[in-house]
Design a protein around this motif. Structure first.
Motif, short mmCIF file in Angstrom:
data_model
loop_
_atom_site.label_atom_id
_atom_site.label_comp_id
_atom_site.label_asym_id
_atom_site.label_seq_id
_atom_site.Cartn_x
_atom_site.Cartn_y
_atom_site.Cartn_z
N ASP A 78 0.94 -1.17 0.12
CA ASP A 78 -0.03 -0.01 -0.01
C ASP A 78 0.82 1.48 0.12
O ASP A 78 2.00 1.22 0.66
N ASP A 79 0.41 2.15 -0.56
CA ASP A 79 1.13 3.49 -0.54
C ASP A 79 1.62 4.10 0.42
O ASP A 79 2.83 4.56 0.55
N GLN A 80 0.94 3.99 1.70
CA GLN A 80 1.36 4.37 2.78
C GLN A 80 2.58 3.58 3.34
O GLN A 80 3.42 4.14 4.11
N TYR A 81 2.76 2.42 2.91
CA TYR A 81 4.16 1.78 3.34
C TYR A 81 5.34 2.11 2.43
O TYR A 81 6.59 1.82 2.54
N THR A 82 4.87 2.17 1.05
CA THR A 82 6.00 2.20 0.08
C THR A 82 6.54 3.44 -0.14
O THR A 82 7.75 3.44 -0.20
N ALA A 83 5.68 4.46 -0.14
CA ALA A 83 6.43 5.80 -0.19
C ALA A 83 7.65 5.86 -0.99
O ALA A 83 8.61 6.26 -0.32
N GLY A 84 7.63 5.80 -2.34
CA GLY A 84 8.74 6.23 -3.04
C GLY A 84 9.47 4.96 -3.10
O GLY A 84 10.43 4.88 -4.01
N LYS A 85 9.58 3.91 -2.31
CA LYS A 85 10.44 2.69 -2.57
C LYS A 85 9.63 1.71 -3.31
O LYS A 85 8.33 1.61 -3.69
N PRO A 86 10.48 0.66 -3.92
CA PRO A 86 9.55 -0.08 -4.71
C PRO A 86 8.80 -0.98 -4.04
O PRO A 86 8.89 -1.09 -2.93
N HIS A 87 7.93 -1.41 -4.85
CA HIS A 87 6.79 -2.41 -4.42
C HIS A 87 7.48 -3.63 -3.63
O HIS A 87 8.71 -4.14 -4.21
N PRO A 88 7.15 -4.14 -2.27
CA PRO A 88 7.77 -5.28 -1.73
C PRO A 88 7.75 -6.60 -2.44
O PRO A 88 8.56 -7.58 -1.90
N MET A 89 6.78 -6.57 -3.49
CA MET A 89 6.96 -7.71 -4.36
C MET A 89 8.41 -7.84 -5.31
O MET A 89 8.71 -9.03 -5.44
N ILE A 90 8.74 -6.61 -5.61
CA ILE A 90 9.97 -6.45 -6.24
C ILE A 90 11.02 -6.35 -5.21
O ILE A 90 12.33 -7.12 -5.58
N ASP A 91 10.84 -5.71 -4.29
CA ASP A 91 12.15 -5.43 -3.37
C ASP A 91 11.66 -5.87 -1.85
O ASP A 91 10.86 -5.24 -1.26
#
Lengths: 497, 465
Positions: free
Chosen positions: A377-390
Motif C-alpha cells: 500500500d502507498d502508505q508503506y511504499t512511499a517512493g520505495k519499490p513495491h515489496p514484491m519487487i524489493d
C-alpha cells in the motif's frame, strides 16, 4: 585586447594545405585548453582571416603566408609551451578514421514504436501497449495507443478517475481492451504481463479487478489441472460506481465469445450495488447461454443461486474451487494439522494486497483479533519499490516483530512469477530466523505461517522457494485461505487453553 | 484463436519488468520521455489537436511548400519591390517584432548604420537620436515578405534578391551578403561599412540585376540541391552554392559590363563564401510563405531571432508570433573570442532550417560536422533526429550520405511536443558589442517554450481547453 606582457606568440605555416574553417576552429578550441596556452588561431591565411588575427593581437610580424596556406598561431606562457601547442595542433590535422558505427535511433513515441515494429515485422502489427510511466502522462500515452488501434495494459497508478472513464469508453467503442489503470496482472494467449504466474493454458477465462487476487486464483486453477484461457485485468476501480464496470462488462463479453474459454470467473472486491446488479444480470445471461460463471466478490457470502446460474464466492480459494469444478476438475485443499497453541496475537505481513484482504475477511469471520498489513500500500511504499519487487522492507518488519512481545504468529504471503523478486523466499527465511532468535532469547515462542503463490512453471522455482521457507521453520499452507484457517484454529486453541 | 487480433506484439512504455514474460522479439521498448517537455496540460491539448482535420491541413500545407520552385529573378532596390517600404523612413530588422529600446547591440548598430547609409543622419549620434525619437519606423523583415541574416537590416535603397514563384508570381526578398569582418549585419557602421554598402547599391546590385535580366532566371532549388551534393548544408556552409551561382553569373557579367566593374563584382563574389546564403534564405522564405494561414495546420512557417527573443510562426495561426527570450549559441570561436563575448542568437537565417536545410541537412556537410560532435556519423544522427519532428523528406533536396533520401522538411509543432526533440539550427555568432562582427559559429536548438505557446494558441483557436 590586452595580452599578458610576458606571453609569447609563436606561429607555424603549412604551405598549400587546406582545411575547412570549422575543422580549424575545432582544433583551435581543443588546443586552447592546454596548460599555459592563452589563445590559439588556426586559419587559412586569407586577408579576411589575417584581419581577424590582427584584431585580436594574434598576427605575428612578418608572417609569410598566402591564402592557400594554413596558419597556426599560439600565444602561451613560454616559447616551449607555444611550440608544444603548435605540434599538438598540427598533429590533430591527422584524423583517426572513425569506425562508422552510428547508434540506431530508438523509437521514443507510440507512433514511432508502431513504425519500428511494422518495419521489422510487417505481417504482425503490434496489438498491445504496456504502460508504466507516471500517471501524469499515462492518459496521454494510453490515448495515443488506443488511437493507434492498440489494446492497453496500464500499470501506472494515480491516473485521474475521469480519464479512466473516458479512456475505457474510448477503448470499448473501438473494440479494444483497456486494462487498468493500476493493473498489475494479465495473461493473454498464454503470455504473462506484469506480475503474473506461469499458468498452464486451459479453459477457464478470468476477469480480475485485483492483482494478487488474480494471481492466487490463476495459480490454483493451474494446481487443479484446469489452467487459464485468458486473464484480463481491469484495475481496482473498474467496478466502482464512478467507472461502472465498463471494462468488466467488455471483458466478460469478450470471454463469452472466446472459443477457448469454457467457464468464466470474475474476481473483484464487492462492486458498487448498481454495478453489481447490472453485471450479475449480464453474467446470468452468459451462464444461461451455456458458459458457466463464477463471481468471486471478496467478502461476500457464498451462494449458488440456481435461478441465475451465477455462483458467488467470497474468497479467492472458494472462487478457484468453484471455477475448477465448473470446468470439471476438483481442487482439494488439505488443511494443516494443528500444533501446540501459540499465545500472542496474529500479525499479517503481506506483499499482495488482495491476499491481505482475503486474510482480513477470513480472520474477521473467525472472530480472530489480528493486524494485517498490506505492505504494498502507498502508505508503506512511499517512493520505495513495491515489496514484491524489493522484499527488504518486509524483512525489516519481520525482524522487528521478533521484539514485539504481543505477537505470537506471523502470517505471510510469498508471491512468485514474472515481475516478482528473483528469490523472495530467502529474505523471509533469514528474517524469520532472526526474529525467532530474538523472541526465544526473550523466552517467547514465535511461529510463522505462509503460503506461496506460485506455479511449477514460475522462473523462481517453486520447490526451491518452498524448501528455503521450510528449512527456516516456516509452516507452509497450500493456499492463503488455508494458512488463515490454520492461524484461526491456533488462536481458537490458544484462547481455549 | 487469439484474444487480441493476431499474435501478441507489444509496445512497452516504461519498465521493462512488465514484459519480462513476453518473448523479446515481440516487444518494442520505447525510449520514452514526457511529452510537451513535461507540461501535461499542453500534452493533452496537443493530443486533442492531433486529428483528421489537422492531418489533412498539414498534408495540404507541406505539399504546397515542397511544390514551390523559387526562381532568382532580379536584384532590385528594396524600395522598388518590397511591399510597405515606399518612400517612408522605415528600416527592416531580423526576428520577431521588437522596440528599438529593447534591441541588442549589433541590431542597434546596424540600424544606426542603415540610417547613415540612407543619408537620414550625418553622424551616429544624430542617427541614434532619430531612432530614440521614433522618427524611423523599425519593423520585422518577415512582415514584408523579406528575410535578413544576423541583424537582418534592410534599408530602402539597399539592393535585395527577388525570389519568384513561377506558379503564382509570389515574391520574397533577402538582403545581399556583405561578406565577413566589419559588416552592417553584425552592427558595424564605420566608413568601411558604409562605403561597401554604397558600392553594393551602386555597382554590385545593378550589375547583378543586368546579368539576371539577361539570364531570365536561376532555379534556386536545383542550385541548392546540387550544392548539398557538394558539401553545403544551405545555411552555415555556402561555398559550393556560391561557386555554382558565380559560375552561372560570370560569363554574362563579363559580357555585359565594362572590365573594371566585372572584375570588382567577380572579385567580391570570389571573396565571400556566404554570398549564396541570402539566396537560400529568400528561397526558403518564399517556400514557407505559401503555407501562411493554412487553417488548422501545425506546420512551422518561420523561426527567427532578434537577439533578444526567439520567434516562431505556425501556418494555422497565421501572422501570430510565439516568442521567448533567447540565449547565445554553443559554438566554436574565432581566435581571440569566447562565449563571454557572444550576443544572444540573432537573425532570420533559421528560415533555412524551417524548410529543411542547415541543421536539418547536416548529413550533407561532413566539413562542418564539428558543430555536432566532430565526426561525420554525428551529422547523420543529427539529420535523422530531425526526421522525428518533420512531415516528410523534401524531394528536391537529396542527401548523398543517406542514400539520396530528401532532407527532413516541414517542422510539425505536434511532433516536436510528442518527441521532445527540438529543431537544430546552425548559426553564426555575433559579438555582443555593435560592430565587432562575427566571432564564431555553432549550433542552437529552438527553445521549447515557443512550441508550448504555439500549441496553446492552436488549441484555443479550435476551442480545445
Amino acid at each position: 585586447m590586452n595580452q599578458p606582457p610576458d606571453s609569447v606568440l609563436n606561429s607555424r605555416v603549412l604551405h598549400h594545405f587546406y582545411r575547412d574553417s570549422v575543422a580549424l576552429m575545432a582544433i583551435a578550441s581543443a588546443t586552447e585548453k592546454r596548460d599555459g596556452v592563452h589563445r590559439v588561431g588556426a586559419v587559412m591565411a586569407t586577408p579576411a582571416n589575417l584581419g581577424i588575427l590582427a584584431d585580436s593581437d594574434m598576427l605575428p610580424a612578418n608572417l609569410d603566408a598566402v591564402p592557400d596556406d594554413l596558419v597556426f598561431v599560439v600565444r602561451g606562457d613560454t616559447a616551449d609551451i607555444a611550440q608544444e601547442a603548435l605540434d599538438a595542433a598540427e598533429a590533430s590535422l591527422t584524423a583517426v578514421e572513425s569506425s562508422g558505427q552510428t547508434e540506431e535511433q530508438k523509437p521514443g513515441t507510440v507512433s514511432e514504436g508502431m513504425a519500428a515494429a511494422l518495419t521489422s515485422a510487417p505481417d504482425s502489427p503490434p496489438n498491445l501497449a504496456t504502460i508504466s510511466i507516471s500517471g501524469t502522462y499515462a492518459p496521454v500515452v494510453a490515448e495515443q495507443s488506443l488511437r493507434a488501434g492498440l489494446n492497453v495494459f496500464c500499470f501506472s497508478d494515480n491516473v485521474p478517475l475521469d480519464d479512466e472513464v473516458r479512456l475505457k469508453k474510448l477503448a470499448a467503442d473501438r473494440g479494444l481492451l483497456f486494462m487498468g489503470p493500476d493493473c498489475g496482472t494479465a495473461i493473454l494467449d498464454g503470455v504473462p504481463l506484469g506480475f503474473a504466474n506461469v499458468v498452464t493454458r486451459g479453459t477457464v477465462g478470468m476477469v480480475a479487478a485485483s492483482g494478487t487476487g488474480a494471481q492466487e486464483v490463476s495459480r490454483l486453477l493451474d494446481l487443479a489441472g484446469v489452467g487459464v484461457s485468458q486473464l484480463i485485468g481491469l484495475g481496482g476501480r473498474d467496478l466502482s460506481a464512478e467507472v461502472g464496470g465498463i471494462m468488466a462488462r467488455f471483458a466478460v463479453d469478450r470471454l463469452a465469445a472466446d472459443q477457448g474459454t469454457e467457464a468464466i470467473i470474475l474476481v473483484s472486491k464487492p462492486p458498487a450495488d448498481e454495478v453489481a446488479d447490472a453485471l450479475l444480470a449480464r453474467l446470468a445471461e452468459i451462464s444461461r447461454g451455456g458458459k458457466p460463471v463464477v463471481a468471486c466478490f471478496l467478502g461476500m457470502a457464498d451462494s449458488d443461486d440456481p435461478s441465475t446460474g451465477v455462483v458467488i464466492r467470497g474468497t479467492l480459494e472458494g472462487g478457484a474451487i468453484a471455477a475448477a469444478r465448473l470446468a470439471g476438475h476438483d481442487l482439494d485443499i488439505t488443511d494443516l494439522a494443528s500444533i501446540d497453541p501459540v499465545t500472542g496475537r496474529v500479525l499479517g505481513l503481506y506483499t499482495g494486497g488482495t491476499l491481505a484482504s482475503e486474510a482480513k475477511i477470513l480472520l474477521k469471520r473467525a472472530h480472530v483479533e489480528c493486524e494485517v498489513l498490506d505492505l504494498g500500500d502507498d502508505q508503506y511504499t512511499a517512493g520505495k519499490p513495491h515489496p514484491m519487487i524489493d522484499p527488504g522492507a518486509r524483512a525489516e518488519r519481520i525482524v522487528a516483530a521478533g521484539s514485539d512481545a504481543s505477537v505470537g504468529i506471523i502470517l505471510m504471503d510469498v508471491v512468485l512469477g514474472y515481475g516478482a523478486n528473483a528469490d523472495p523466499a530467502s529474505p523471509v527465511a533469514e528474517s524469520a530466523q532472526e526474529a525467532r532468535r530474538i523472541a526465544e532469547a526473550d523466552g517467547r515462542r514465535l511461529e510463522f505461517v505462509a503460503s506461496v503463490c506460485g506455479t511449477a512453471g514460475d522462473p523462481q522455482g517453486i520447490e526451491r522457494q518452498r524448501n528455503i521457507l521450510r528449512d527456516a521453520g516456516i509452516i507452509l499452507a497450500e493456499t492463503n485461505a488455508s494458512a488463515v484457517r490454520f492461524v484461526a484454529t491456533q488462536q481458537a486453541g490458544a484462547s481455549a487453553s | 484463436m487469439t484474444i487480441l487480433d493476431g499474435p501478441l506484439r507489444v509496445i512497452n512504455v516504461g519498465l521493462p519488468l512488465l514484459v519480462e514474460g513476453v518473448p523479446t522479439a515481440d516487444v518494442v521498448q520505447l525510449d520514452w520521455r514526457p511529452p510537451a517537455f513535461g507540461d501535461a496540460d499542453i500534452a493533452r491539448r496537443a493530443l486533442a489537436l492531433e486529428n483528421e482535420t489537422t492531418t489533412e491541413a498539414n498534408e495540404r500545407a507541406i505539399t504546397a511548400v515542397q511544390s514551390v520552385r523559387p526562381q532568382l529573378t532580379r536584384i532590385r532596390p528594396a524600395r522598388d519591390v518590397v511591399p510597405g517600404i515606399g518612400e517612408g523612413r522605415i528600416l527592416l530588422h531580423a526576428g520577431p517584432p521588437i522596440e528599438w529600446e529593447r534591441m541588442c547591440g549589433p541590431m542597434r548598430g546596424a540600424l544606426i548604420g542603415a540610417t547613415l547609409f540612407e543619408g537620414w543622419a550625418d553622424d551616429p549620434d544624430r542617427a541614434e537620436a532619430m531612432l530614440d525619437a521614433g522618427e524611423i519606423s523599425v519593423e520585422p523583415c518577415h512582415h514584408h515578405q523579406a528575410v535578413g541574416p544576423m541583424a537582418g537590416v534592410i534599408a530602402p535603397s539597399m539592393p535585395v534578391f527577388v525570389a519568384t514563384d513561377p506558379n503564382d508570381g509570389r515574391v520574397a526578398f533577402a538582403s545581399l551578403n556583405e561578406g565577413l569582418g566589419k559588416v552592417l549585419r553584425f552592427g558595424a557602421f564605420d566608413d568601411e561599412v558604409i562605403n561597401r554598402l554604397t558600392w553594393m547599391r551602386d555597382v554590385l546590385g545593378p550589375v547583378l540585376d543586368r546579368a539576371m535580366q539577361a539570364l531570365g532566371s536561376i532555379d534556386i532549388t536545383s542550385l541548392i540541391g546540387q550544392a548539398l551534393s557538394m558539401g553545403d548544408e544551405g545555411h552555415n556552409r555556402n561555398v559550393a552554392a556560391t561557386s555554382l551561382l558565380t559560375r552561372r553569373l560570370a560569363p554574362t557579367i563579363a559580357a555585359l559590363e565594362p572590365n573594371s566593374a566585372a572584375v570588382e563584382v567577380l572579385d567580391f563574389l570570389a571573396g565571400n563564401d556566404h554570398f549564396a546564403l541570402n539566396v537560400s534564405m529568400a528561397s526558403a522564405k518564399l517556400s514557407m510563405d505559401v503555407a501562411l494561414g493554412v487553417e488548422n495546420s501545425t506546420l512551422v512557417t518561420a523561426m527567427a531571432r532578434n537577439g533578444v527573443e526567439f520567434g516562431l510562426r505556425v501556418a494555422g495561426t497565421g501572422d501570430e508570433w510565439f516568442t521567448t527570450p533567447v540565449g547565445p549559441a554553443d559554438g566554436l570561436f574565432f581566435p581571440g573570442y569566447g562565449p563571454e563575448d557572444a550576443n544572444p542568437d540573432l537573425g532570420d537565417s533559421a528560415i533555412t532550417e524551417t524548410l529543411g536545410l542547415g541543421g536539418f541537412a547536416m548529413a550533407a556537410s561532413p566539413a562542418i560536422t564539428q558543430f555536432v560532435g566532430g565526426n561525420p556519423d554525428d551529422a547523420l544522427v543529427a539529420t535523422r533526429s530531425m526526421r522525428r519532428i518533420t512531415m516528410r523528406p523534401h524531394p528536391a533536396f537529396p542527401l548523398p550520405p543517406l542514400n539520396f533520401a530528401g532532407t527532413p522538411s516541414g517542422i510539425d509543432v505536434l511532433k516536436v511536443l510528442d518527441t521532445g526533440v527540438l529543431p537544430l539550427i546552425n548559426t553564426g555568432i555575433a559579438h555582443k558589442q555593435a560592430g565587432v562582427g562575427q566571432i564564431g559559429a555553432g549550433i542552437v536548438t529552438a527553445p521549447p517554450e515557443v512550441f508550448l505557446k504555439a500549441a496553446r494558441s492552436l488549441a484555443e483557436k479550435r476551442d480545445i481547453s
